[in-house]
Design a protein around this motif. Sequence first.
Motif, mmCIF file in Angstrom:
data_model
loop_
_atom_site.group_PDB
_atom_site.id
_atom_site.type_symbol
_atom_site.label_atom_id
_atom_site.label_comp_id
_atom_site.label_asym_id
_atom_site.label_seq_id
_atom_site.Cartn_x
_atom_site.Cartn_y
_atom_site.Cartn_z
ATOM 1 N N GLN A 150 0.937 4.248 -2.887
ATOM 2 C CA GLN A 150 0.456 5.610 -2.660
ATOM 3 C C GLN A 150 1.245 6.651 -3.450
ATOM 4 O O GLN A 150 0.755 7.743 -3.707
ATOM 5 C CB GLN A 150 0.424 5.955 -1.169
ATOM 6 C CG GLN A 150 1.776 6.192 -0.532
ATOM 7 C CD GLN A 150 1.678 6.425 0.974
ATOM 8 O OE1 GLN A 150 0.604 6.604 1.525
ATOM 9 N NE2 GLN A 150 2.820 6.433 1.638
ATOM 10 N N ASP A 151 2.479 6.306 -3.834
ATOM 11 C CA ASP A 151 3.275 7.253 -4.604
ATOM 12 C C ASP A 151 2.986 7.178 -6.095
ATOM 13 O O ASP A 151 3.359 8.065 -6.844
ATOM 14 C CB ASP A 151 4.768 6.987 -4.367
ATOM 15 C CG ASP A 151 5.139 7.256 -2.916
ATOM 16 O OD1 ASP A 151 4.637 8.254 -2.374
ATOM 17 O OD2 ASP A 151 5.897 6.456 -2.327
ATOM 18 N N TYR A 211 0.847 -1.205 0.000
ATOM 19 C CA TYR A 211 0.000 0.000 0.000
ATOM 20 C C TYR A 211 0.876 1.246 0.000
ATOM 21 O O TYR A 211 0.606 2.211 -0.701
ATOM 22 C CB TYR A 211 -0.888 0.082 1.257
ATOM 23 C CG TYR A 211 -1.865 -1.048 1.483
ATOM 24 C CD1 TYR A 211 -2.202 -1.939 0.485
ATOM 25 C CD2 TYR A 211 -2.464 -1.183 2.731
ATOM 26 C CE1 TYR A 211 -3.100 -2.962 0.731
ATOM 27 C CE2 TYR A 211 -3.369 -2.209 2.982
ATOM 28 C CZ TYR A 211 -3.670 -3.089 1.974
ATOM 29 O OH TYR A 211 -4.563 -4.096 2.233
ATOM 30 N N VAL A 212 1.923 1.196 0.832
ATOM 31 C CA VAL A 212 2.793 2.365 0.983
ATOM 32 C C VAL A 212 3.489 2.679 -0.345
ATOM 33 O O VAL A 212 3.630 3.831 -0.732
ATOM 34 C CB VAL A 212 3.804 2.156 2.135
ATOM 35 C CG1 VAL A 212 4.817 3.279 2.194
ATOM 36 C CG2 VAL A 212 3.067 2.039 3.466
ATOM 37 N N ASP A 239 -3.726 6.769 -7.438
ATOM 38 C CA ASP A 239 -4.733 7.440 -6.639
ATOM 39 C C ASP A 239 -5.373 6.351 -5.768
ATOM 40 O O ASP A 239 -6.068 5.489 -6.288
ATOM 41 C CB ASP A 239 -5.754 8.035 -7.629
ATOM 42 C CG ASP A 239 -6.704 8.988 -6.956
ATOM 43 O OD1 ASP A 239 -6.436 9.400 -5.814
ATOM 44 O OD2 ASP A 239 -7.725 9.316 -7.587
ATOM 45 N N CYS A 240 -5.107 6.364 -4.470
ATOM 46 C CA CYS A 240 -5.448 5.213 -3.635
ATOM 47 C C CYS A 240 -6.589 5.461 -2.657
ATOM 48 O O CYS A 240 -6.705 6.538 -2.075
ATOM 49 C CB CYS A 240 -4.235 4.785 -2.808
ATOM 50 S SG CYS A 240 -2.874 4.177 -3.781
ATOM 51 N N TYR A 241 -7.375 4.392 -2.457
ATOM 52 C CA TYR A 241 -8.473 4.394 -1.479
ATOM 53 C C TYR A 241 -8.305 3.180 -0.580
ATOM 54 O O TYR A 241 -8.429 2.049 -1.044
ATOM 55 C CB TYR A 241 -9.816 4.346 -2.208
ATOM 56 C CG TYR A 241 -10.068 5.616 -2.978
ATOM 57 C CD1 TYR A 241 -9.451 5.832 -4.204
ATOM 58 C CD2 TYR A 241 -10.865 6.623 -2.453
ATOM 59 C CE1 TYR A 241 -9.620 7.020 -4.886
ATOM 60 C CE2 TYR A 241 -11.048 7.818 -3.133
ATOM 61 C CZ TYR A 241 -10.419 8.009 -4.346
ATOM 62 O OH TYR A 241 -10.580 9.189 -5.009
ATOM 63 N N LYS A 259 -2.076 11.699 1.325
ATOM 64 C CA LYS A 259 -1.938 11.224 -0.056
ATOM 65 C C LYS A 259 -3.078 10.312 -0.447
ATOM 66 O O LYS A 259 -3.567 10.355 -1.569
ATOM 67 C CB LYS A 259 -0.635 10.424 -0.191
ATOM 68 C CG LYS A 259 0.580 11.261 -0.507
ATOM 69 C CD LYS A 259 1.741 10.335 -0.863
ATOM 70 C CE LYS A 259 3.052 11.108 -0.833
ATOM 71 N NZ LYS A 259 4.193 10.208 -0.660
ATOM 72 N N VAL A 260 -3.451 9.384 0.451
ATOM 73 C CA VAL A 260 -4.486 8.407 0.117
ATOM 74 C C VAL A 260 -5.779 8.787 0.819
ATOM 75 O O VAL A 260 -5.768 9.530 1.787
ATOM 76 C CB VAL A 260 -4.086 6.986 0.559
ATOM 77 C CG1 VAL A 260 -2.730 6.598 0.022
ATOM 78 C CG2 VAL A 260 -4.101 6.854 2.081
ATOM 79 N N LEU A 304 1.581 4.719 5.721
ATOM 80 C CA LEU A 304 0.465 5.170 4.892
ATOM 81 C C LEU A 304 0.197 6.636 5.225
ATOM 82 O O LEU A 304 0.081 6.988 6.397
ATOM 83 C CB LEU A 304 -0.764 4.322 5.201
ATOM 84 C CG LEU A 304 -1.672 3.996 4.023
ATOM 85 C CD1 LEU A 304 -0.877 3.267 2.945
ATOM 86 C CD2 LEU A 304 -2.818 3.119 4.484
ATOM 87 N N ASN A 305 0.138 7.468 4.197
ATOM 88 C CA ASN A 305 0.023 8.900 4.418
ATOM 89 C C ASN A 305 -1.402 9.376 4.125
ATOM 90 O O ASN A 305 -1.817 9.426 2.967
ATOM 91 C CB ASN A 305 1.029 9.609 3.503
ATOM 92 C CG ASN A 305 1.001 11.109 3.680
ATOM 93 O OD1 ASN A 305 0.116 11.650 4.333
ATOM 94 N ND2 ASN A 305 1.978 11.772 3.085
#
Length: 329
Positions: A26-27, A22-23, A30-32, A70-71, A66-67
């Motif tokens: 995120q870069d 996941y981490v 476009d994450c959910y 960002k997500v 996980l930020n």
Amino acid sequence: MSGIRSTGFLHLGNYFGAIRNYVRMQDEYDCYFMVADLHTLTTHPDTTELKNNVHRVLAENIACGLNPEKVALYCQSHLHETAELYLYLNMLAYTGELEKTTTFKDKVRQHPDNVNAGLLTYPVLMAADILLQRATLVPVGKDQEQHLEMARNFAKRFNYRYGAGDDIFPEPQAFNFGEQLVKVPSLDGTGKMSKSENQNAAIFLSDSDDQIRNKVKKAKTDSGPTAPNTPMPDYIENIFQLLRLVSAPDVVEKYLADYQGASIRYGDLKKQLGEDMVNFIRPVRERAEAIQNDETYLRQIMEMGAEKARKNARSTMEKVRSAMGLSYY
Ligand code: TRP
């Protein structure tokens, strides 16, 4: 898009198997990422621990990198649109296919006293999570691939029945960073680390320094190789695999050379692994604890995530209702 179960504690296997993926995502995407609190009701109707568990899962995921800026990091129950889509998809799901699902059959065996309809339609709820965001890539483990295939079938069925040539839903595909998938073995030499098997064979992100040291100390070994270049038994291979995950390369080299030369001392090896494991887990645990105690911050990030996910959800549901002909004025 992916969902994170809110029961149980995260362990090292979850970290290297899922969260690290996941981490990285995120870069690039476009994450959910969603805490699947409603899914837990299918097996855990008692909700007294729910709030605590949701907070802990959020805190642990953020502590792992996980930020939430960002997500979109949100809770399933905060998106009421999920329930509506779940209802519509239930009319497209056949009881026959639901009854055949592996996880359903397992749950029936485990909890014969609580075979509720929510358990049967668990994959429909998961499909609603995914399709609501019109997600294309879903990072999941092997155990969820059948559910994902069902989500694809529901999407295709919906498009075919109501799409009039237009695809309302894209077909979601399983995603991982391929070769990067690492195996995290359990400490008792039996397969991979898992939270349901032996509690002492898994290292949890919430374990104290001493708990970690003790678990590593008890890891299965033997009296060691008696001749140089002896083939390595599985359970020793597992210890080296864990060492590779948390220790410096020269440390791994040193112990490998000791093994080849039949001069290895497993007591020293486990002491080293224990300390490196402590140094790896401690900062994550401390960050998670600080976040979990900050309810104001947690509320803020949950609201922010839900807001972002809700935007997608609203526009999806407008398309869905109109495609289905549920608009009368
Ligand atoms: N069922 C998943 C699990 O048990 C969690 C989940 C719920 C999920 N909704 C999802 C995973 C949507 C991916 C996408 O792990």
